[in-house]
Design an enzyme around this catalytic site. Structure first.
Site, PDB file in Angstrom:
ATOM      1  N   LYS A   1      40.638  34.003 -33.746  1.00 20.17           N
ATOM      2  CA  LYS A   1      40.609  33.213 -32.525  1.00 20.17           C
ATOM      3  C   LYS A   1      40.691  31.718 -32.843  1.00 20.17           C
ATOM      4  O   LYS A   1      41.488  30.991 -32.246  1.00 20.17           O
ATOM      5  CB  LYS A   1      39.321  33.524 -31.758  1.00 20.17           C
ATOM      6  CG  LYS A   1      39.365  33.166 -30.304  1.00 20.17           C
ATOM      7  CD  LYS A   1      38.049  33.523 -29.610  1.00 20.17           C
ATOM      8  CE  LYS A   1      37.887  35.010 -29.404  1.00 20.17           C
ATOM      9  NZ  LYS A   1      36.537  35.399 -29.010  1.00 20.17           N
TER      10      LYS A   1
ATOM     11  N   ARG B   1      31.990  31.221 -28.692  1.00 16.95           N
ATOM     12  CA  ARG B   1      32.806  32.424 -28.834  1.00 16.95           C
ATOM     13  C   ARG B   1      32.858  32.873 -30.283  1.00 16.95           C
ATOM     14  O   ARG B   1      33.111  32.070 -31.169  1.00 16.95           O
ATOM     15  CB  ARG B   1      34.243  32.141 -28.378  1.00 16.95           C
ATOM     16  CG  ARG B   1      34.325  31.306 -27.124  1.00 16.95           C
ATOM     17  CD  ARG B   1      35.743  30.856 -26.807  1.00 16.95           C
ATOM     18  NE  ARG B   1      36.641  31.950 -26.529  1.00 16.95           N
ATOM     19  CZ  ARG B   1      37.953  31.787 -26.344  1.00 16.95           C
ATOM     20  NH1 ARG B   1      38.508  30.586 -26.443  1.00 16.95           N
ATOM     21  NH2 ARG B   1      38.710  32.830 -26.075  1.00 16.95           N
TER      22      ARG B   1
ATOM     23  N   GLY C   1      32.063  44.840 -30.716  1.00 16.63           N
ATOM     24  CA  GLY C   1      30.763  44.947 -31.363  1.00 16.63           C
ATOM     25  C   GLY C   1      30.258  43.599 -31.825  1.00 16.63           C
ATOM     26  O   GLY C   1      29.076  43.426 -32.106  1.00 16.63           O
TER      27      GLY C   1
ATOM     28  N   ARG D   1      46.836  35.991 -29.500  1.00 17.79           N
ATOM     29  CA  ARG D   1      46.810  36.746 -30.756  1.00 17.79           C
ATOM     30  C   ARG D   1      47.932  37.768 -30.697  1.00 17.79           C
ATOM     31  O   ARG D   1      48.453  38.084 -29.620  1.00 17.79           O
ATOM     32  CB  ARG D   1      45.472  37.456 -30.925  1.00 17.79           C
ATOM     33  CG  ARG D   1      45.215  38.454 -29.812  1.00 17.79           C
ATOM     34  CD  ARG D   1      43.860  39.104 -29.919  1.00 17.79           C
ATOM     35  NE  ARG D   1      43.455  39.524 -28.587  1.00 17.79           N
ATOM     36  CZ  ARG D   1      42.223  39.848 -28.228  1.00 17.79           C
ATOM     37  NH1 ARG D   1      41.252  39.783 -29.095  1.00 17.79           N
ATOM     38  NH2 ARG D   1      41.956  40.238 -27.013  1.00 17.79           N
TER      39      ARG D   1
ATOM     40  N   HIS E   1      38.252  47.484 -21.699  1.00 18.70           N
ATOM     41  CA  HIS E   1      37.854  47.817 -23.069  1.00 18.70           C
ATOM     42  C   HIS E   1      38.444  49.156 -23.503  1.00 18.70           C
ATOM     43  O   HIS E   1      39.045  49.280 -24.572  1.00 18.70           O
ATOM     44  CB  HIS E   1      36.320  47.849 -23.138  1.00 18.70           C
ATOM     45  CG  HIS E   1      35.798  48.242 -24.493  1.00 18.70           C
ATOM     46  ND1 HIS E   1      35.357  49.507 -24.775  1.00 18.70           N
ATOM     47  CD2 HIS E   1      35.682  47.534 -25.629  1.00 18.70           C
ATOM     48  CE1 HIS E   1      34.968  49.564 -26.031  1.00 18.70           C
ATOM     49  NE2 HIS E   1      35.146  48.378 -26.581  1.00 18.70           N
TER      50      HIS E   1
ATOM     51  N   SER F   1      60.357  68.015 -60.286  1.00 18.47           N
ATOM     52  CA  SER F   1      59.739  67.791 -58.988  1.00 18.47           C
ATOM     53  C   SER F   1      58.238  67.837 -59.206  1.00 18.47           C
ATOM     54  O   SER F   1      57.704  68.838 -59.708  1.00 18.47           O
ATOM     55  CB  SER F   1      60.175  68.870 -57.998  1.00 18.47           C
ATOM     56  OG  SER F   1      59.469  68.699 -56.798  1.00 18.47           O
TER      57      SER F   1
ATOM     58  N   CYS G   1      57.033  67.115 -54.370  1.00 18.07           N
ATOM     59  CA  CYS G   1      57.028  68.125 -53.309  1.00 18.07           C
ATOM     60  C   CYS G   1      55.619  68.505 -52.871  1.00 18.07           C
ATOM     61  O   CYS G   1      55.428  69.461 -52.148  1.00 18.07           O
ATOM     62  CB  CYS G   1      57.811  69.355 -53.734  1.00 18.07           C
ATOM     63  SG  CYS G   1      57.132  70.175 -55.174  1.00 18.07           S
TER      64      CYS G   1
ATOM     65  N   TYR H   1      63.589  61.020 -54.664  1.00 15.97           N
ATOM     66  CA  TYR H   1      63.278  61.476 -53.316  1.00 15.97           C
ATOM     67  C   TYR H   1      61.823  61.908 -53.199  1.00 15.97           C
ATOM     68  O   TYR H   1      61.157  62.147 -54.191  1.00 15.97           O
ATOM     69  CB  TYR H   1      64.194  62.644 -52.919  1.00 15.97           C
ATOM     70  CG  TYR H   1      63.919  63.921 -53.665  1.00 15.97           C
ATOM     71  CD1 TYR H   1      62.949  64.819 -53.206  1.00 15.97           C
ATOM     72  CD2 TYR H   1      64.610  64.238 -54.836  1.00 15.97           C
ATOM     73  CE1 TYR H   1      62.677  65.994 -53.899  1.00 15.97           C
ATOM     74  CE2 TYR H   1      64.348  65.405 -55.530  1.00 15.97           C
ATOM     75  CZ  TYR H   1      63.372  66.276 -55.070  1.00 15.97           C
ATOM     76  OH  TYR H   1      63.093  67.417 -55.752  1.00 15.97           O
TER      77      TYR H   1
HETATM   78  P1  ADP Z   1      36.738  38.063 -26.616  1.00 18.18           P
HETATM   79  O1  ADP Z   1      36.670  37.900 -28.055  1.00 18.18           O
HETATM   80  O2  ADP Z   1      35.978  39.220 -26.108  1.00 18.18           O
HETATM   81  O3  ADP Z   1      38.134  38.013 -26.110  1.00 18.18           O
HETATM   82  P2  ADP Z   1      36.476  35.359 -25.705  1.00 18.18           P
HETATM   83  O4  ADP Z   1      35.791  34.438 -26.614  1.00 18.18           O
HETATM   84  O5  ADP Z   1      37.927  35.291 -25.664  1.00 18.18           O
HETATM   85  O6  ADP Z   1      35.962  36.820 -25.977  1.00 18.18           O
HETATM   86  O7  ADP Z   1      35.922  35.072 -24.268  1.00 18.18           O
HETATM   87  C1  ADP Z   1      36.180  35.908 -23.211  1.00 18.18           C
HETATM   88  C2  ADP Z   1      36.654  35.153 -22.028  1.00 18.18           C
HETATM   89  O8  ADP Z   1      35.751  34.115 -21.706  1.00 18.18           O
HETATM   90  C3  ADP Z   1      37.980  34.447 -22.193  1.00 18.18           C
HETATM   91  O9  ADP Z   1      39.048  35.286 -21.994  1.00 18.18           O
HETATM   92  C4  ADP Z   1      37.898  33.409 -21.107  1.00 18.18           C
HETATM   93  O10 ADP Z   1      38.269  33.971 -19.876  1.00 18.18           O
HETATM   94  C5  ADP Z   1      36.447  33.078 -21.104  1.00 18.18           C
HETATM   95  N1  ADP Z   1      36.255  31.824 -21.826  1.00 18.18           N
HETATM   96  C6  ADP Z   1      35.990  31.635 -23.122  1.00 18.18           C
HETATM   97  N2  ADP Z   1      35.921  30.337 -23.425  1.00 18.18           N
HETATM   98  C7  ADP Z   1      36.161  29.674 -22.277  1.00 18.18           C
HETATM   99  C8  ADP Z   1      36.247  28.306 -21.923  1.00 18.18           C
HETATM  100  N3  ADP Z   1      36.093  27.354 -22.828  1.00 18.18           N
HETATM  101  N4  ADP Z   1      36.513  28.004 -20.652  1.00 18.18           N
HETATM  102  C9  ADP Z   1      36.696  28.986 -19.741  1.00 18.18           C
HETATM  103  N5  ADP Z   1      36.616  30.254 -19.990  1.00 18.18           N
HETATM  104  C10 ADP Z   1      36.359  30.617 -21.252  1.00 18.18           C
HETATM  105 MG    MG Z   2      39.280  36.779 -25.635  1.00 12.82          MG
END
Ligand code: ADP
Ligand code: MG
Ligand code: MG
Length: 964
Positions: free
Chosen positions: A35, A108, A117, A376, A494, A808, A875, A895
């Site tokens: 990320k 995050r 997880g 991603r 999910h 073989s 084989c 092969y």
């Molecule tokens: P995950 O790893 O589960 O995707 P994220 O870190 O992407 O978690 O966060 C999930 C959601 O939280 C993002 O998709 C976004 O909608 C919201 N989010 C995260 N950071 C911000 C931010 N700085 N401003 C607004 N929304 C945020």
């Molecule tokens: Mg996300």
């Protein structure tokens, strides 16, 4: 040349991004997590510079340090975080914790690979009782928004920081999040609200008070009212979640090392929940369900964070192409906010071009302004992976090498997997319909919890996991289940994401299904009630749920892209791919999968199963024969069966080589065990039961796997070898006489000694000459060779190659005899070996490179030293294992041969071996260029290296020429 450093440089623990700049970039996933690296790339790469809210990433090294030093941070961290905070504050012209106009953050988590997880994101960090009035003022009196943000903060923070990361383990359904969710439900109920957006400022403010009181009552601690405490609480929770139960479990399944650690991203909040001109969403640059090249996504107006994914409300489609039956009536983003949509559309195109792969993106729109929050490489199922690889090659976005590396063996396998029998589906009414989140079909009995799924699957049951919605706690159960069915959630929920990643059959958002966890029952509509253990069948491609157990069939023939994709593989690969087939039908099927010959045709198959009655009877006579006359008679009777069988298979392969192995199993296997059968057999050849029994007993062996079998039979009974070989040559000659093609390769099994092979080959040569002469032919085209399946044979390869035209490798037996592990008895201890890490993997599944692989390497070397054009193949079962195929390529085999359904996998793996080889060649070439102190300047060269190896998924593609 470099300036002398003024002071010892601090290790860099914090990387800033935003405002068109970034300290890091997309290649730094190891350090910044996926990320963080992509946020840096989106924010700072000159080709992108996208609207990313500014923030910073705390590196994975901090996580490693944290665990190495008794959960303490490096001393430099605090200062570096403060400096980065200030930088963000300067850009935003707001201050974190400022009561008058607070700057809020999200915290995050972000490991190298996205990992369910891990700590969930905490949004709105920095909001306190002191700063609430300030934020209300700053947003023009938008109290509703501020309390909406606050209630979310309390819920997320108490759940992930105060409960999960703190290791508190609540009773089932009593977690703080569930408790707060119930308060929210109550509130909605009380106010007659159907959706959270129907609640007003007053309601939400009251809810916040209730939330805080409940947090204190349940967790015994007040919700922190200090911005710094919230921030560091969030950061600490991310690091401690790395060793949380669920994260550890996921790492085990996916083989992710514990040392990787996670990064933490702290990012300025933007708000999708300020009103009707705000939104948040998730999208894919191509359809991850089938690979179609169209922008696909879902969004919600006036929402924040994971609302879209969590199934709080049914998300709306971003555009026409994303509409499904379940959300057709909702206004698309394109219709609701055309300007923001256009911008988003343009950005997703740029992102895909930049990354040269399908992107999974998260965005938020604040008051009509678009912000990018994540991108991603998007997960996809097998059909989508194949289609995208083919399309992107055509679009010249990627080269052939990259295209073949874009599809994993297990993704390809999905396309070869069964679906519900369409004929049965036609005549069966589905009982419910949901969203087709993971294609293919599945049948199983219903379970309602992940634990039950794991338990029952371990007992060998086929189960379908049915949940309201899934969460990361369910991953093990989801893995164990044949399929997943949820009543809530959309295509980006999910369950859908995880199932797609694994290529599992999955249906989500099936709202007709009502799950009652407590009584372990599920209701569909008004009348139908089902209990745990009842059978269901799912069509994940169409989202259809059937009761009962429908038959399944195979789907490979129906996929167009599959054939195109395999053709791309075929152009690249050097290894030929053959199949192991014992019947003309198998051979024909394998040819449709692309087999270029048969690497193993077991003559003994005709004595087992369908239509084996007659030939088996003849063989038994042969085995029980007392006199040469009786033997000759039995052999003569057996001959036409063997010949017909071989002829039909040679014909089906139409000139492709067919390796025919001489009779291999110990004869005792064919003596009837059943006394009545034995008596009947004895009577039919005028033998007493007593005598037949005695004869049977005399064949009994203590260790038949190492007994009188393979070439040893041929030494004792040359007439049996002769009969088989004559059948081969006569069958081939017969086809040739009809103008058809035939190319047999006669293979002698279980050879350990040069003399064994020599004696059989002499016999074979004699029979060849006889048959050729009888048929007026100079020569019947064929090869003779041996199986290498005894370690001694590998060592004696040089001697054997004096006689054999091909080898073989029979790696099943070679593995068995190298380890001394009995294939049939290993089940008793294999699990212990794997669990204790004594063996890294089952050596019968993937070649043990150090031992068995070494024997193979040596055998090939010694064999080819004597006979340069020695043909070499494999084989054993390993011929269909991707890693083993790669090895076979590397040691220069001609092969591999595998079961018909693995043929496409082998074709893919063989092409990937070439693609990786070329990428490696290109990398080391550019490394050499970099090392050369050339005129171009030492400054430039290392950059070129970095660019070339930017992303593990992307081997350098320049300089490589596609063959063919
Ligand atoms: P995950 O790893 O589960 O995707 P994220 O870190 O992407 O978690 O966060 C999930 C959601 O939280 C993002 O998709 C976004 O909608 C919201 N989010 C995260 N950071 C911000 C931010 N700085 N401003 C607004 N929304 C945020
Ligand atoms: Mg996300
Ligand atoms: Mg999440």
């Amino acid at each position: 040349m470099a300036k002398p450093a003024r002071k010892v440089k601090q290790p860099k623990y914090v990387h800033f991004f935003g405002n068109g700049k970034a300290d890091g970039d997309g290649s730094m996933k190891d350090l910044l997590g996926g990320k963080g690296a992509n946020l840096a790339e989106m924010a700072g790469h000159p080709d992108l510079r996208l609207p990313v809210p500014p923030g910073f990433t705390i590196t994975t090294e901090v996580c490693t340090h944290y665990y190495k030093h008794g959960k303490r941070y490096p001393k430099e961290l605090k200062g570096q975080v403060d400096a980065a905070l200030e930088k963000v504050e300067r850009i935003m012209q707001k201050k974190f914790g400022d009561p008058a106009d607070p700057l809020l953050f999200s915290v995050r988590s972000g490991a190298r690979k996205s990992m369910p997880g891990m700590m969930e994101t905490v949004l709105n960090i920095g909001l306190t009782t002191k700063s609430i009035p300030g934020l209300v003022r700053e947003t023009g009196g938008n109290e509703r928004f501020v309390y909406d943000a606050y209630r979310r903060l309390i819920m997320m923070y108490s759940d992930v920081v105060m409960e999960k990361a703190a290791g508190v383990e609540p009773d089932e359904d009593q977690g703080i999040r569930r408790q707060l969710e119930r308060l929210l439900e109550e509130k909605k109920h009380e106010r007659g609200a159907t959706s959270d957006t129907d609640l007003g400022a007053e309601d939400l403010r009251d809810l916040c008070e209730k939330f805080k009181a409940r947090v204190l009552a349940v967790l015994g601690k007040p919700f922190p009212d200090d911005p710094e405490e919230q921030l560091w609480g969030g950061i600490g929770a991310v690091f401690s979640s790395w060793n949380g139960k669920r994260a550890v479990a996921y790492r085990r399944i996916e083989g992710i090392p514990d040392e990787w650690g996670t990064a933490v991203n702290v990012q300025t909040m933007v708000f999708g929940n300020m009103g009707q001109d705000c939104a948040t969403g998730v999208a894919f640059t191509r359809d991850p369900g089938n690979g179609e090249n169209r922008f696909y996504g879902e969004y919600l107006i006036n929402a924040q964070g994971e609302d879209v994914v969590a199934g709080i409300r049914t998300p709306a489609p971003v555009n026409e192409a994303s509409k499904g039956d379940y959300n057709r009536h909702e206004k698309s983003l394109e219709e609701a906010m055309p300007k923001a949509y256009r911008e988003l559309h343009a950005i997703q195109r740029r992102l895909e071009k930049h990354y040269r792969d399908m992107q999974d993106i998260e965005f938020t729109i604040e008051k009509g302004r678009l912000f990018m929050l994540q991108c991603r490489v998007g997960k996809r199922n097998g059909p989508a992976a194949v289609r995208m690889a083919v399309d992107m090659l055509k679009e010249k976005l990627i080269g052939a090498e990259e295209a073949v590396l874009r599809v994993t063996a297990s993704q390809l396998d999905e396309l070869l997997h069964p679906i519900l029998d369409p004929a049965a589906e036609k005549t069966t009414e589905p009982v419910a319909k949901g969203l087709p989140a993971g294609p293919g079909g599945a049948t199983g009995t219903v379970v309602f919890t992940a634990e039950d799924a794991v338990k029952q699957a371990a007992e060998g049951k086929q189960v379908i996991l049915v949940r309201e919605e899934t969460n990361p706690e369910d991953v093990e159960g989801m893995r164990a289940a044949q399929a997943i069915l949820t009543s809530r959630g959309g295509m980006t929920s999910h369950a859908a994401l995880v199932a797609r990643g694994w290529g599992k059959c999955c249906i989500v958002g099936c709202s007709a299904v009502e799950v009652d966890l407590r009584s372990r029952r599920l209701k569909i509509g008004k009348e139908r009630v089902y209990r745990e253990g009842e059978w269901f069948s799912l069509n994940g491609t169409r989202g259809l749920v059937y009761e009962g157990r429908l038959p399944m069939v195979d789907a490979a023939e129906e996929n167009e892209s599959l054939h195109e994709f395999l053709a791309i593989c075929d152009k690249l690969r050097r290894l030929k791919v053959r199949t192991n087939a014992d019947t003309p039908e198998d051979a024909a099927r394998a040819r449709t999968f692309g087999a270029e010959g048969i690497g193993l045709f077991r003559t003994e198959h005709m004595f087992y199963g369908k239509n084996s009655d007659q030939p088996l009877r003849k063989l038994r006579r042969l085995i029980l024969a007392r006199t040469p006359v009786e033997r000759q008679a039995a052999i003569a009777e057996l001959f036409p069966f063997v010949k017909n069988d071989i002829r039909a298979t040679l014909e089906a392969m139409d000139g492709f080589p067919v390796t025919i192995r001489l009779l291999d199993p110990p004869l005792h296997e064919f003596v009837p065990r059943d006394e009545a059968q034995l008596a009947e057999l004895a009577a039919s050849i005028g033998m007493s039961l007593e005598e037949a029994k005695k004869r049977g007993q005399s064949l009994h062996e203590t260790n038949p796997m190492m007994g009188h079998r393979g070439v040893r039979l041929g030494i004792t009974y040359p007439d049996v070898t002769e009969m088989q070989v004559r059948a081969v040559f006569e069958a081939a000659a017969g086809l040739l006489a009809q103008g058809k093609k035939a190319f047999p390769e006669i293979m002698v099994p279980v050879v350990a000694l040069e003399t064994e092979l020599a004696s059989q080959l002499q016999l074979i040569a004699r029979v060849h000459d006889e048959v050729a002469k009888e048929r007026g032919l100079k020569k019947i085209p064929h090869l003779v060779g041996t199986m290498i399946e005894i370690p001694r044979a590998a060592l004696q390869a040089g001697e054997l190659a004096r006689h054999a035209q091909f080898f073989s490798f029979g790696t099943n037996d070679l593995t068995q005899m190298s380890f001394g592990f009995s294939r049939d008895d290993m089940g008793g201890f294999l699990q212990d070996y794997l669990a204790k890490g004594i063996l890294p993997q089952d050596p019968f599944q993937s070649i043990d490179l150090d031992g068995v692989g070494e024997l193979m390497r040596l055998g090939i070397e010694r064999g080819r030293a004597v006979r340069k054009d020695l043909k070499v193949g494999i084989c054993g079962e390993h011929g269909g294992d991707a890693a083993s195929v790669k090895f076979c390529h590397e040691v220069g085999m001609d092969y591999v041969s595998c079961s018909p359904y693995r043929v496409p996998i082998a074709r893919l793996a063989a092409s990937q071996a070439v693609a990786m080889e070329r990428a490696k060649g290109a990398r080391s070439a550019s490394k050499k260029a970099a090392a050369r102190p050339a005129r171009t300047g030492a400054v430039r060269a290392p950059r070129a290296v970095a660019a070339g190896s930017r992303n593990g998924m992307r081997p350098a593609r320049k300089k490589v020429k596609v063959r063919g």
